[in-house]
Design an enzyme around this catalytic site. Structure first.
Site, PDB file in Angstrom:
ATOM      1  N   ARG A 285       0.840  -1.209   0.000  1.00 41.55           N
ATOM      2  CA  ARG A 285       0.000   0.000   0.000  1.00 41.55           C
ATOM      3  C   ARG A 285       0.867   1.248   0.000  1.00 41.55           C
ATOM      4  NH1 ARG A 285      -4.650   1.362   4.559  1.00 41.55           N
ATOM      5  NH2 ARG A 285      -5.742   2.996   3.391  1.00 41.55           N
TER       6      ARG A 285
ATOM      7  N   ARG B 218       6.004   9.630  -6.804  1.00 46.13           N
ATOM      8  CA  ARG B 218       7.396   9.879  -7.170  1.00 46.13           C
ATOM      9  C   ARG B 218       7.753   9.490  -8.603  1.00 46.13           C
ATOM     10  NH1 ARG B 218       9.282  13.564  -3.612  1.00 46.13           N
ATOM     11  NH2 ARG B 218       8.944  12.902  -1.453  1.00 46.13           N
TER      12      ARG B 218
END
Length: 208
Positions: A161, A170
């Site tokens: 998760r 990112r």
């Protein structure tokens, strides 16, 4: 930068956790297609993402900058064990002088950006660090002069998760270039049979 997957939880552990709720263990297939479909449906499509926390991944990450490490540490639901500058900075002490334009030699210790002005300044900072280490200064004090570009390495453990969240944020085009490279390298290192969990998280140019 180098990313190596050291260990990971098998998929059946996650599907077993999901089946606990309905006591439907007899419908499992030990991490096969039925279990994958269940994980995808419950964890991804129905957004019961807490079930994905039963999957863990252990990575060894080598050659990222301290600047990237600082960004990585903002993702709190993960465990980091980082190379200690206190005990390892002496590796730099016996090096010969780092010259202004010797990018190849300096890149053994620092992450280069491709911007000549910045990289020259980084090499100068690296040389200053080397000179400091030749003085009677403890490593605990000397390390305060380390440049942000100085390379480090770490063991990083994260559940699925949290890794979804990391890759989603990112791998984005707006993320710092180095951590974006890291996000993509982490995705590449994930076992192929697990990639379906993260495919919708990875940034794609045609996904706008």
């Amino acid at each position: 930068m180098n990313v190596k997957l050291l260990n990971f939880t098998p998929l059946w552990v996650c599907s077993n956790a999901i089946r606990t709720c309905w006591q439907s263990f007899d419908k499992g297939d030990n991490g096969g297609d039925k279990d994958k479909e269940l994980i995808d449906r419950v964890g991804n499509k129905f957004k019961h993402a807490s079930t994905l926390e039963h999957l863990h991944y252990n990575f060894y990450i080598k050659g990222i900058s301290r600047a990237c490490l600082q960004e990585l540490a903002r993702h709190r639901m993960a465990s980091l064990s980082v190379k200690s500058t206190r005990y390892t900075l002496k590796e730099l002490k016996n090096e010969s002088e780092f010259k202004e334009n010797d990018f190849q030699n300096a890149s053994r210790y620092i992450v280069l950006t491709g911007n000549e002005m910045v990289d020259k300044a980084s090499i100068k900072a690296l040389e200053n660090m080397r000179l400091l280490l030749g003085q009677n200064i403890s490593l605990d004090i000397a390390k305060f002069a380390l440049p942000e570009c100085y390379k480090t390495e770490l063991s990083w453990s994260v559940n699925a998760r949290s890794l979804q969240n990391f890759i989603s944020l990112r791998s984005s085009k707006s993320a710092l270039w180095e951590i974006r490279n890291l996000a993509n390298a982490l995705f590449d290192a994930i076992p192929d049979e697990h990639k379906f969990i993260f495919e919708d998280c990875i940034y794609k140019e045609d996904k706008k």
